[in-house]
Design a protein around this motif. Structure first.
Motif, PDB file in Angstrom:
ATOM      1  N   GLU A 128       0.823  -1.217   0.000  1.00 13.10           N
ATOM      2  CA  GLU A 128       0.000   0.000   0.000  1.00 13.10           C
ATOM      3  C   GLU A 128       0.859   1.269   0.000  1.00 13.10           C
ATOM      4  N   VAL A 129       1.960   1.256   0.752  1.00 10.49           N
ATOM      5  CA  VAL A 129       2.859   2.421   0.747  1.00 10.49           C
ATOM      6  C   VAL A 129       3.393   2.635  -0.672  1.00 10.49           C
ATOM      7  N   ALA A 130       3.832   1.539  -1.306  1.00 10.12           N
ATOM      8  CA  ALA A 130       4.408   1.637  -2.654  1.00 10.12           C
ATOM      9  C   ALA A 130       3.353   2.014  -3.696  1.00 10.12           C
ATOM     10  N   TYR A 131       2.078   1.716  -3.409  1.00 15.51           N
ATOM     11  CA  TYR A 131       0.994   2.062  -4.342  1.00 15.51           C
ATOM     12  C   TYR A 131       0.880   3.569  -4.490  1.00 15.51           C
ATOM     13  N   PHE A 132       1.152   4.289  -3.411  1.00 16.87           N
ATOM     14  CA  PHE A 132       0.931   5.737  -3.434  1.00 16.87           C
ATOM     15  C   PHE A 132       2.198   6.586  -3.360  1.00 16.87           C
ATOM     16  N   PHE A 133       3.314   6.044  -2.889  1.00 17.74           N
ATOM     17  CA  PHE A 133       4.508   6.882  -2.686  1.00 17.74           C
ATOM     18  C   PHE A 133       5.745   6.232  -3.281  1.00 17.74           C
ATOM     19  N   ARG A 134       6.566   7.080  -3.935  1.00 17.34           N
ATOM     20  CA  ARG A 134       7.921   6.657  -4.290  1.00 17.34           C
ATOM     21  C   ARG A 134       8.787   6.819  -3.047  1.00 17.34           C
ATOM     22  N   SER A 135       9.866   6.050  -2.961  1.00 18.79           N
ATOM     23  CA  SER A 135      10.690   6.120  -1.750  1.00 18.79           C
ATOM     24  C   SER A 135      11.266   7.527  -1.561  1.00 18.79           C
ATOM     25  N   THR A 136      11.523   8.240  -2.662  1.00 19.58           N
ATOM     26  CA  THR A 136      12.084   9.593  -2.551  1.00 19.58           C
ATOM     27  C   THR A 136      11.081  10.596  -1.990  1.00 19.58           C
ATOM     28  N   GLU A 137       9.812  10.215  -1.930  1.00 10.78           N
ATOM     29  CA  GLU A 137       8.800  11.124  -1.371  1.00 10.78           C
ATOM     30  C   GLU A 137       8.633  10.939   0.135  1.00 10.78           C
ATOM     31  N   LEU A 138       9.373   9.980   0.704  1.00 10.00           N
ATOM     32  CA  LEU A 138       9.242   9.678   2.131  1.00 10.00           C
ATOM     33  C   LEU A 138      10.517  10.033   2.870  1.00 10.00           C
ATOM     34  N   CYS A 139      10.348  10.564   4.072  1.00 17.98           N
ATOM     35  CA  CYS A 139      11.506  10.938   4.890  1.00 17.98           C
ATOM     36  C   CYS A 139      11.533  10.053   6.127  1.00 17.98           C
ATOM     37  N   ALA A 140      12.607   9.319   6.312  1.00 21.52           N
ATOM     38  CA  ALA A 140      12.734   8.462   7.492  1.00 21.52           C
ATOM     39  C   ALA A 140      12.697   9.346   8.735  1.00 21.52           C
ATOM     40  N   ARG A 141      11.875   8.942   9.717  1.00 22.28           N
ATOM     41  CA  ARG A 141      11.687   9.753  10.920  1.00 22.28           C
ATOM     42  C   ARG A 141      12.124   8.992  12.165  1.00 22.28           C
ATOM     43  N   GLY A 142      12.535   7.745  11.946  1.00 21.02           N
ATOM     44  CA  GLY A 142      12.826   6.896  13.108  1.00 21.02           C
ATOM     45  C   GLY A 142      14.191   7.162  13.723  1.00 21.02           C
TER      46      GLY A 142
END
Ligand code: GDP
Length: 142
Positions: A128-142
């Motif tokens: 589901e994450v990959a359905y809507f977002f490219r990895s470059t659109e996500l910022c690791a927050r952990g």
């Protein structure tokens, strides 16, 4: 315990009720961080593809019609046990059965019009994450 990512959707009724800040705030207050988010009006094809697993269910047409009835807010949430933590905050699918204080108990209209979506397992979360977002659109927050 592990750091996970999960997909959250504030469904059209949640956006229409002006609950975007309230719902994202509940996630943030409960240990979940927003790794990416955007508002989008889903096309019929996008909604059908997302819910393809339910395509044989009698409510599929109704579900797609509802999910395309207005804009949604799609987010990736990150944190310790993010998948189950989000599901706990959401409450049961049917608001009549949702625990008091959950998002669906507080805001959902019915089993169909139930304010939020959340991935239910690690495999579905990844898809589901990959359905809507490219990895470059996500910022690791952990
Ligand atoms: P969830 O994981 O809690 O969202 O529940 P499901 O995966 O079982 O169902 C996906 C979505 O389909 C739900 O969130 C509802 O929007 C919709 N849905 C499920 N059951 C019904 C139903 O009996 N009637 C209608 N109209 N919609 C349903």
């Amino acid at each position: 315990m592990s750091i996970q990512r999960t997909l959250s959707i504030i469904k059209p009724d949640g956006v229409a009720k002006n609950l975007v800040g309230e719902i994202l705030g509940r996630f943030e207050k409960n240990g979940l961080r927003i790794a990416g988010t955007r508002m989008q009006w889903l096309s019929q094809q996008e909604a059908e593809g997302f819910y393809a697993v339910h395509s044989e269910r009698p409510f599929f047409g109704e579900l797609v019609e509802y999910m395309t009835s207005g804009p949604v807010v799609i987010s990736v949430l990150e944190g310790e046990d993010a998948i189950s933590r989000n599901r706990e905050l959401m409450g049961a699918t049917n608001p009549a059965e949702a625990a008091p204080g959950t998002i669906r108990a507080d805001f959902a209209d019915s089993i169909g019009v139930n304010t939020v979506h959340g991935s239910d397992a690690e495999e579905t979360a990844a898809v589901e994450v990959a359905y809507f977002f490219r990895s470059t659109e996500l910022c690791a927050r952990g």
